[in-house]
Design a protein around this motif. Structure first.
Motif, PDB file in Angstrom:
ATOM      1  N   UNK A 298       0.878  -1.168   0.000  1.00  0.00           N
ATOM      2  CA  UNK A 298       0.000   0.000   0.000  1.00  0.00           C
ATOM      3  C   UNK A 298       0.913   1.215   0.000  1.00  0.00           C
ATOM      4  N   UNK A 299       0.981   1.892  -1.130  1.00  0.00           N
ATOM      5  CA  UNK A 299       1.926   2.995  -1.292  1.00  0.00           C
ATOM      6  C   UNK A 299       1.363   4.261  -0.656  1.00  0.00           C
ATOM      7  N   UNK A 300       2.176   4.895   0.185  1.00  0.00           N
ATOM      8  CA  UNK A 300       1.760   6.099   0.885  1.00  0.00           C
ATOM      9  C   UNK A 300       2.113   7.367   0.137  1.00  0.00           C
ATOM     10  N   UNK A 301       2.248   8.450   0.882  1.00  0.00           N
ATOM     11  CA  UNK A 301       2.466   9.761   0.260  1.00  0.00           C
ATOM     12  C   UNK A 301       3.861  10.315   0.551  1.00  0.00           C
ATOM     13  N   UNK A 302       4.791   9.438   0.984  1.00  0.00           N
ATOM     14  CA  UNK A 302       6.160   9.892   1.247  1.00  0.00           C
ATOM     15  C   UNK A 302       6.882  10.216  -0.066  1.00  0.00           C
ATOM     16  N   UNK A 303       8.133  10.605   0.032  1.00  0.00           N
ATOM     17  CA  UNK A 303       8.965  10.833  -1.152  1.00  0.00           C
ATOM     18  C   UNK A 303       9.153   9.492  -1.869  1.00  0.00           C
ATOM     19  N   UNK A 304       8.759   9.391  -3.132  1.00  0.00           N
ATOM     20  CA  UNK A 304       8.830   8.095  -3.819  1.00  0.00           C
ATOM     21  C   UNK A 304      10.251   7.560  -3.968  1.00  0.00           C
ATOM     22  N   UNK A 305      11.225   8.444  -4.091  1.00  0.00           N
ATOM     23  CA  UNK A 305      12.616   7.980  -4.204  1.00  0.00           C
ATOM     24  C   UNK A 305      13.073   7.315  -2.908  1.00  0.00           C
ATOM     25  N   UNK A 306      12.602   7.816  -1.772  1.00  0.00           N
ATOM     26  CA  UNK A 306      12.926   7.180  -0.494  1.00  0.00           C
ATOM     27  C   UNK A 306      12.292   5.796  -0.395  1.00  0.00           C
ATOM     28  N   UNK A 307      11.077   5.678  -0.901  1.00  0.00           N
ATOM     29  CA  UNK A 307      10.393   4.384  -0.873  1.00  0.00           C
ATOM     30  C   UNK A 307      11.089   3.370  -1.777  1.00  0.00           C
ATOM     31  N   UNK A 308      11.529   3.829  -2.933  1.00  0.00           N
ATOM     32  CA  UNK A 308      12.250   2.937  -3.853  1.00  0.00           C
ATOM     33  C   UNK A 308      13.564   2.482  -3.229  1.00  0.00           C
ATOM     34  N   UNK A 309      14.258   3.395  -2.585  1.00  0.00           N
ATOM     35  CA  UNK A 309      15.523   3.035  -1.935  1.00  0.00           C
ATOM     36  C   UNK A 309      15.295   2.016  -0.828  1.00  0.00           C
ATOM     37  N   UNK A 310      14.191   2.161  -0.094  1.00  0.00           N
ATOM     38  CA  UNK A 310      13.872   1.216   0.975  1.00  0.00           C
ATOM     39  C   UNK A 310      13.572  -0.164   0.399  1.00  0.00           C
ATOM     40  N   UNK A 311      12.805  -0.218  -0.674  1.00  0.00           N
ATOM     41  CA  UNK A 311      12.504  -1.488  -1.334  1.00  0.00           C
ATOM     42  C   UNK A 311      13.762  -2.126  -1.890  1.00  0.00           C
ATOM     43  N   UNK A 312      14.643  -1.308  -2.429  1.00  0.00           N
ATOM     44  CA  UNK A 312      15.884  -1.812  -3.033  1.00  0.00           C
ATOM     45  C   UNK A 312      16.748  -2.504  -1.981  1.00  0.00           C
ATOM     46  N   UNK A 313      16.959  -1.859  -0.834  1.00  0.00           N
ATOM     47  CA  UNK A 313      17.816  -2.473   0.184  1.00  0.00           C
ATOM     48  C   UNK A 313      17.170  -3.724   0.779  1.00  0.00           C
ATOM     49  N   UNK A 314      15.843  -3.713   0.911  1.00  0.00           N
ATOM     50  CA  UNK A 314      15.155  -4.869   1.473  1.00  0.00           C
ATOM     51  C   UNK A 314      15.169  -6.039   0.498  1.00  0.00           C
ATOM     52  N   UNK A 315      15.006  -5.767  -0.790  1.00  0.00           N
ATOM     53  CA  UNK A 315      15.071  -6.832  -1.790  1.00  0.00           C
ATOM     54  C   UNK A 315      16.468  -7.452  -1.837  1.00  0.00           C
ATOM     55  N   UNK A 316      17.470  -6.649  -1.657  1.00  0.00           N
ATOM     56  CA  UNK A 316      18.839  -7.171  -1.638  1.00  0.00           C
ATOM     57  C   UNK A 316      19.021  -8.158  -0.488  1.00  0.00           C
ATOM     58  N   UNK A 317      18.475  -7.822   0.663  1.00  0.00           N
ATOM     59  CA  UNK A 317      18.555  -8.713   1.823  1.00  0.00           C
ATOM     60  C   UNK A 317      17.728  -9.970   1.608  1.00  0.00           C
ATOM     61  N   UNK A 318      16.543  -9.808   0.969  1.00  0.00           N
ATOM     62  CA  UNK A 318      15.700 -10.961   0.707  1.00  0.00           C
ATOM     63  C   UNK A 318      16.340 -11.915  -0.290  1.00  0.00           C
ATOM     64  N   UNK A 319      17.002 -11.351  -1.292  1.00  0.00           N
ATOM     65  CA  UNK A 319      17.674 -12.173  -2.300  1.00  0.00           C
ATOM     66  C   UNK A 319      18.897 -12.859  -1.726  1.00  0.00           C
ATOM     67  N   UNK A 320      19.558 -12.165  -0.795  1.00  0.00           N
ATOM     68  CA  UNK A 320      20.755 -12.748  -0.181  1.00  0.00           C
ATOM     69  C   UNK A 320      20.432 -13.916   0.719  1.00  0.00           C
TER      70      UNK A 320
END
Length: 430
Positions: A408-430
């Motif tokens: 559920x995407x909120x109203x924060x800065x979208x670049x911050x949200x993408x960066x958060x998803x990116x780091x979490x996906x890296x951990x999930x893939x690892x």
């Protein structure tokens, strides 16, 4: 103020239903924190209890703060009236309660919130009701499911969790053929993105907990009546067309016309089921609705940007966002929701169940909660939470398989949200 077609959505979301407080002149709607209301005299009390006069009796039935919210949501949805209640789940029971009887059934989409599937497949059996779940993209199957005991058809405009877009008009045509109402859960879309009544819906339900309030503070629900259904066209709906013993034989449809369903929801539904919205919750929701269009524009813009980024990521198998041109629901979405396909969708994560768990636990800005429609971005693994009670087959049919995470995407800065998803996906893939 006089509500009408001369006013735009942005004006109505602030002013509809609200007037300066007659006692104090207060401009913001007061919280009327009271259980009861003084009658002018015994004749006034009798008239209220006989439904001969509209007014306030007891806050289980009616409350001035809640009344403003009811009028505002009804206006935004293009309905004639609304009944607010304690939660979205309460709204669903309230919606079908006047229509049903022992042995009767409803037809519902397979693409529904997991709690709704459980409510319709299990809980309503205790009332002697039943539900048939059908893929609403298979119109022939929907028609075939209708029988003499069917009393309503139920679906979500934008389905939770996958964000699938329902063909409301096509299903409305089937409901019309069957002589039964179409009930649309418009929680994920809100009336800013979609107005189901304009596409043939009879009734609209909301979990006001979500986008309408928008700040994760209170629970609530609402049932909006289009006022367009002829409850006396056949003998399927005796609660609305036949004499009501509790009101000396009054016939709701004959007496109240287009407002029959709304009056029944208050005079029978809230009176006997007691699923009442409290005035403080109504106040929070009224304040939330004042910024609905502003928030939804940002929600949609953020969701589109994030979904486009996720679609290109090799760690993701699929993205269900209907706002993507690659989505099979894209064209339907542009017609039903021309301002955007909402901000709710799922992603299928490579690595399956375990990778989904790691992703959810690694996110920092996204909150892991059982909610959606907040200004904050939210995430949940539906198969282990909201859809946990369902079988694997039901989970997959609902778009909540073991390898799926709902966003559920909120109203924060979208670049911050993408960066958060990116780091979490890296951990999930690892």
């Amino acid at each position: 103020m006089t509500d009408g077609p001369t006013y735009g959505f942005d004006t109505l979301q602030i002013h509809a239903g609200a007037r300066p407080d007659p006692a104090t002149g207060a401009r913001q709607t007061p919280i009327y924190q009271t259980t009861a209301y003084v009658f002018r005299d015994t004749d006034h009390a009798a008239a209220l209890f006989n439904l001969q006069e509209v007014g306030f009796i007891y806050s289980r039935l009616t409350n001035p703060t809640v009344a403003v919210l009811q009028e505002r949501i009804a206006t935004l949805e293009g309905g004639v009236g609304a009944v607010c209640c304690s939660s979205g789940h309460a709204a669903q029971i309230m919606a079908i309660f006047p229509l049903m009887g022992p042995g009767k059934n409803i037809i519902a989409s397979t693409r529904l919130y997991g709690g709704t599937v459980t409510q319709f497949s299990q809980t309503i059996k205790r009332f002697g009701w039943s539900c048939k779940f059908v893929d609403f993209d298979d119109l022939d199957a929907v028609r075939a499911a209708v029988d003499d005991d069917t009393r309503a058809i139920f679906g979500e405009a934008i389905a939770n969790p996958g964000g699938y877009i329902m063909d409301v008009r096509a299903i409305a045509d089937i409901a019309d053929e069957a002589g039964v109402p179409l009930i649309i859960d418009n929680t994920s879309a809100t009336p800013y993105l979609c107005r189901p009544i304009e596409h043939g819906a009879t009734l609209v339900v909301h979990s006001t907990t979500k986008y309408l309030t928008g700040n994760g503070t209170v629970t609530g629900g609402c049932v909006v009546d289009s006022g367009k259904f002829d409850w006396s066209a056949n003998d399927k709906f005796p609660s609305l067309s036949q004499p009501e013993p509790a009101y000396h034989g009054l016939k709701f449809h004959e007496t109240f016309g287009a407002l029959a369903y709304t009056f029944h929801g208050i005079a029978i539904g809230l009176r006997d089921l007691g699923m009442t919205m409290n005035p403080q919750a109504a106040h929070y929701t009224l304040m939330g609705i004042e910024t609905l269009s502003l928030r939804m524009d940002r929600h949609v813009a953020n969701a589109r940007k994030i979904a486009e980024w996720l679609e290109k990521d090799d760690r993701i198998d699929a993205v269900t966002y209907a706002g993507l041109k690659s989505s099979p629901y894209y064209e339907r979405g542009t017609k039903l929701c021309p301002k955007g396909a909402g901000a709710l969708f799922t992603i299928a994560v490579k690595g399956g169940y375990e990778a989904c768990v790691k992703l959810v636990e690694a996110l920092e800005i996204f909150s892991h909660v059982a909610n959606l429609g907040d200004t904050r971005s939210l995430v949940i693994h539906s198969a282990s939470t909201t859809h946990r009670q369902l079988s694997t087959e039901q989970q997959v049919a609902a778009g909540a398989g073991p390898n799926v995470v709902r966003i559920s995407v909120g109203t924060e800065d979208p670049d911050d949200l993408i960066a958060d998803l990116d780091q979490a996906l890296s951990k999930a893939a690892g």
